[in-house]
Design an enzyme around this catalytic site. Structure first.
Site, mmCIF file in Angstrom:
data_model
loop_
_atom_site.group_PDB
_atom_site.id
_atom_site.type_symbol
_atom_site.label_atom_id
_atom_site.label_comp_id
_atom_site.label_asym_id
_atom_site.label_seq_id
_atom_site.Cartn_x
_atom_site.Cartn_y
_atom_site.Cartn_z
ATOM 1 N N HIS A 123 -20.046 -64.217 -41.349
ATOM 2 C CA HIS A 123 -20.838 -65.306 -40.755
ATOM 3 C C HIS A 123 -20.439 -66.639 -41.397
ATOM 4 O O HIS A 123 -20.323 -66.729 -42.617
ATOM 5 C CB HIS A 123 -22.334 -65.043 -40.965
ATOM 6 C CG HIS A 123 -23.157 -66.107 -40.338
ATOM 7 N ND1 HIS A 123 -23.368 -66.167 -38.969
ATOM 8 C CD2 HIS A 123 -23.763 -67.193 -40.859
ATOM 9 C CE1 HIS A 123 -24.080 -67.233 -38.694
ATOM 10 N NE2 HIS A 123 -24.334 -67.877 -39.818
ATOM 11 N N SER A 177 -8.975 -64.986 -34.783
ATOM 12 C CA SER A 177 -8.230 -65.422 -35.978
ATOM 13 C C SER A 177 -8.564 -64.539 -37.188
ATOM 14 O O SER A 177 -7.693 -64.274 -38.025
ATOM 15 C CB SER A 177 -8.474 -66.900 -36.286
ATOM 16 O OG SER A 177 -9.794 -67.133 -36.696
ATOM 17 N N MET A 184 -19.696 -61.631 -30.353
ATOM 18 C CA MET A 184 -20.822 -62.501 -30.010
ATOM 19 C C MET A 184 -21.933 -61.746 -29.273
ATOM 20 O O MET A 184 -22.493 -62.227 -28.290
ATOM 21 C CB MET A 184 -20.331 -63.688 -29.162
ATOM 22 C CG MET A 184 -19.213 -64.489 -29.806
ATOM 23 S SD MET A 184 -19.643 -65.075 -31.463
ATOM 24 C CE MET A 184 -20.676 -66.468 -31.003
ATOM 25 N N ARG A 242 -27.873 -54.673 -21.705
ATOM 26 C CA ARG A 242 -27.367 -54.562 -23.077
ATOM 27 C C ARG A 242 -27.110 -53.104 -23.477
ATOM 28 O O ARG A 242 -26.041 -52.763 -23.990
ATOM 29 C CB ARG A 242 -28.362 -55.233 -24.038
ATOM 30 C CG ARG A 242 -27.842 -55.381 -25.461
ATOM 31 C CD ARG A 242 -28.779 -56.207 -26.315
ATOM 32 N NE ARG A 242 -28.872 -57.566 -25.828
ATOM 33 C CZ ARG A 242 -27.982 -58.535 -26.111
ATOM 34 N NH1 ARG A 242 -26.935 -58.266 -26.872
ATOM 35 N NH2 ARG A 242 -28.141 -59.748 -25.631
HETATM 36 C C1 GRF Z 1 -15.789 -66.952 -37.083
HETATM 37 O O1 GRF Z 1 -16.149 -68.259 -37.513
HETATM 38 C C2 GRF Z 1 -16.758 -65.928 -37.613
HETATM 39 O O2 GRF Z 1 -17.290 -66.237 -38.870
HETATM 40 C C3 GRF Z 1 -17.859 -65.963 -36.578
HETATM 41 O O3 GRF Z 1 -17.192 -66.118 -35.347
HETATM 42 C C4 GRF Z 1 -15.944 -66.808 -35.571
HETATM 43 C C5 GRF Z 1 -14.876 -65.929 -34.976
HETATM 44 O O4 GRF Z 1 -13.610 -66.542 -34.996
HETATM 45 N N1 GRF Z 1 -18.680 -64.774 -36.650
HETATM 46 P P1 GRF Z 1 -12.306 -65.685 -34.693
HETATM 47 O O5 GRF Z 1 -12.498 -65.040 -33.314
HETATM 48 O O6 GRF Z 1 -12.153 -64.657 -35.769
HETATM 49 O O7 GRF Z 1 -11.185 -66.685 -34.670
#
Ligand code: GRF
Length: 214
Positions: A113, A12, A88, A63
């Site tokens: 974040h 998103s 992630m 990694r």
């Molecule tokens: C968001 O809440 C961002 O702050 C965090 O991971 C989430 C990612 O959401 N780091 P999206 O994939 O951008 O919808």
């Protein structure tokens, strides 16, 4: 300004960034998107906007092996900053090194974040803040350093937790802030370079700089 975006899932924030480029409020090129997860909906979003979208799978790989593959993929492009948007993966110094800007003393890597750092670092910022019972939470955009969710802060914006909030409505309010703030910060960097405030030093990687990065 050339940005490459790393993603892992929903995308998103990626969509908000690409929409900002499309509507002219972000004057930057998104040169490519890389996901460590081949099933990430974010990859489709990249394709929808005509941006090269690569899956570089991390599953089952060491990694550093995966990071080497991502760096090889990125090396096809000219990149000014790497933008993490729901990526992630913890980045090792091996990965960060090519993005080190020795003049500015920063890594040219940006993250968003879902909390007011240094509160609630880690993979579940919204859940942890909500479950802690915060009355006010927020979003942080920061430069990446060798520690998780720790680098110099570029921007923060708060939002309230309302009495009637569920975790879901709390997250939705936060995401709306993210989708506005991230493209704004990327535009500010495109126009003026990186601006960070000094803070007490714990090691050399935190040395602040006034010099804008272009
Ligand atoms: C968001 O809440 C961002 O702050 C965090 O991971 C989430 C990612 O959401 N780091 P999206 O994939 O951008 O919808």
């Amino acid at each position: 300004m050339n940005y490459a975006v790393l993603v892992s899932g929903r995308g998103s924030n990626l969509r908000a960034i690409l929409e900002a480029v499309a509507n002219g409020s972000l004057n930057a090129n998104i040169v490519c998107i890389i996901s460590n997860n081949a099933d990430a909906p974010a990859l489709q979003i990249g394709t929808e906007f005509g941006v090269p979208a690569h899956a570089v799978a991390s599953r089952g790989k060491k990694r550093v092996e995966h990071e080497t593959e991502v760096l090889a993929c990125l090396s096809q492009y000219k990149i000014d900053f790497l933008v993490l948007a729901g990526y992630m993966r913890v980045l090792t110094p091996h990965f960060l090194k090519p993005f080190y800007d020795s003049e500015a003393g920063i890594y040219r890597v940006i993250n968003i974040h879902p909390s007011i750092l240094p509160a609630f670092p880690g993979a579940a910022g919204y859940d942890e803040a909500f479950n802690y019972g915060v009355r006010l939470s927020g979003v942080t955009v920061h430069l990446v350093d060798e520690q998780v969710d720790h680098g110099p802060i570029l921007a923060q914006e708060t939002f309230p937790r309302l009495a009637e909030d569920t975790l879901e409505t709390f997250k939705q309010r936060g995401l709306a802030v993210e989708h506005r703030l991230y493209p704004q910060v990327l535009q500010q960097i495109a126009l003026e370079g990186v601006k960070i405030l000094p803070r007490p030093l714990t090691d050399k990687s935190n040395v602040p700089t006034e010099a804008p990065v272009k």
